[in-house]
Design an enzyme around this catalytic site. Sequence first.
Site, PDB file in Angstrom:
ATOM      1  N   GLU A 141       0.853  -1.183   0.000  1.00 52.24           N
ATOM      2  CA  GLU A 141       0.000   0.000   0.000  1.00 52.24           C
ATOM      3  C   GLU A 141       0.892   1.236   0.000  1.00 52.24           C
ATOM      4  OE1 GLU A 141      -3.721   2.255   2.205  1.00 52.24           O
ATOM      5  OE2 GLU A 141      -3.382   0.116   2.538  1.00 52.24           O
TER       6      GLU A 141
ATOM      7  N   GLU B 170       4.732   5.277   3.739  1.00 46.36           N
ATOM      8  CA  GLU B 170       4.124   6.566   4.058  1.00 46.36           C
ATOM      9  C   GLU B 170       5.226   7.490   4.583  1.00 46.36           C
ATOM     10  OE1 GLU B 170       2.243   9.626   4.315  1.00 46.36           O
ATOM     11  OE2 GLU B 170       0.812   8.002   3.917  1.00 46.36           O
TER      12      GLU B 170
ATOM     13  N   ASP C 134      -2.426  12.412  -2.590  1.00 42.20           N
ATOM     14  CA  ASP C 134      -2.506  13.870  -2.693  1.00 42.20           C
ATOM     15  C   ASP C 134      -2.688  14.249  -4.160  1.00 42.20           C
ATOM     16  OD1 ASP C 134      -2.069  16.659  -2.675  1.00 42.20           O
ATOM     17  OD2 ASP C 134      -0.812  16.469  -0.893  1.00 42.20           O
TER      18      ASP C 134
ATOM     19  N   LYS D 231      -3.486  21.995  -8.527  1.00 46.76           N
ATOM     20  CA  LYS D 231      -3.041  23.116  -9.338  1.00 46.76           C
ATOM     21  C   LYS D 231      -2.103  22.620 -10.429  1.00 46.76           C
ATOM     22  CE  LYS D 231      -3.496  26.551  -5.658  1.00 46.76           C
ATOM     23  NZ  LYS D 231      -2.816  27.570  -4.825  1.00 46.76           N
TER      24      LYS D 231
ATOM     25  N   ASP E  75     -10.902  10.937  -5.581  1.00 42.99           N
ATOM     26  CA  ASP E  75     -12.140  11.694  -5.739  1.00 42.99           C
ATOM     27  C   ASP E  75     -11.845  13.046  -6.390  1.00 42.99           C
ATOM     28  OD1 ASP E  75     -10.833  12.789  -3.576  1.00 42.99           O
ATOM     29  OD2 ASP E  75     -12.472  12.515  -2.145  1.00 42.99           O
TER      30      ASP E  75
ATOM     31  N   TYR F  81     -10.459   9.388   5.705  1.00 51.70           N
ATOM     32  CA  TYR F  81     -10.142  10.394   4.689  1.00 51.70           C
ATOM     33  C   TYR F  81     -11.154  10.321   3.548  1.00 51.70           C
ATOM     34  CZ  TYR F  81      -7.804  13.001   1.032  1.00 51.70           C
ATOM     35  OH  TYR F  81      -7.535  13.906   0.043  1.00 51.70           O
TER      36      TYR F  81
END
Length: 224
Positions: free
Chosen positions: A56, A81, A130, A134, A166, A206
């Site tokens: 993951e 992570e 993330d 932009k 999403d 999240y």
Amino acid sequence: MSESHPPLRSYGRMKSRPIKPRQAALMNTLLPQIRAPIEPFDPRTLKPDAAEVWLEIGFGGGEHMAAQAARSPEVLILGAEPFLNGVASAVRHVDEQQLSNVRIHDGDVRALLERLPDACLARVFILFPDPWPKARHNKRRLVQPEVIAELARVLKIGGALRFASDWADYIDWTLERFLKSPHFAWPAERADDWRTPPADHITTRYEEKRLGDCAPVFLDLLRK
């Protein structure tokens, strides 16, 4: 890592708030025991009886990783992570659920990928990374051709990769780049194949926040 490589950089906050005392203690005691090796290694040496090895990438608080590990104790799950608060949360989940089949890389996943042998993984999860929405920040997104090439190398033929987001632009970005690779296929046939959460998906806090600009989309890709 070779000295010819530029230094890896993970964008964003490395720590957003003070780590709770119990989690901080586990970072000092448990994390060293379950940390992935810092040298090249075969994951099966960490759990010789593992039926499969999964990865993951960007496990956030670790809820999904821990739940998958609890559901599939025969599988070894590697998690990567770079952000300390997420690592601290994940270590707490491992401790509370007494999971023996999780190993954590507390850093940029690209460094972990470099240490893995070819065709060692059966599954990869990239869930709600993330989005860097932009345009000038798109280069910071995880999904880039060089990462896709590394994922193709470490995934077995027939291995599965799940990407979820999403953010509509990141979904299009990801699908376009994976399908440009000769090593991945997207077998979806109908809208429900990407709009409906897969049966084995585990919703995280999240994901429930719905911070993106569209409903969650799940891309289940296969290593050709």
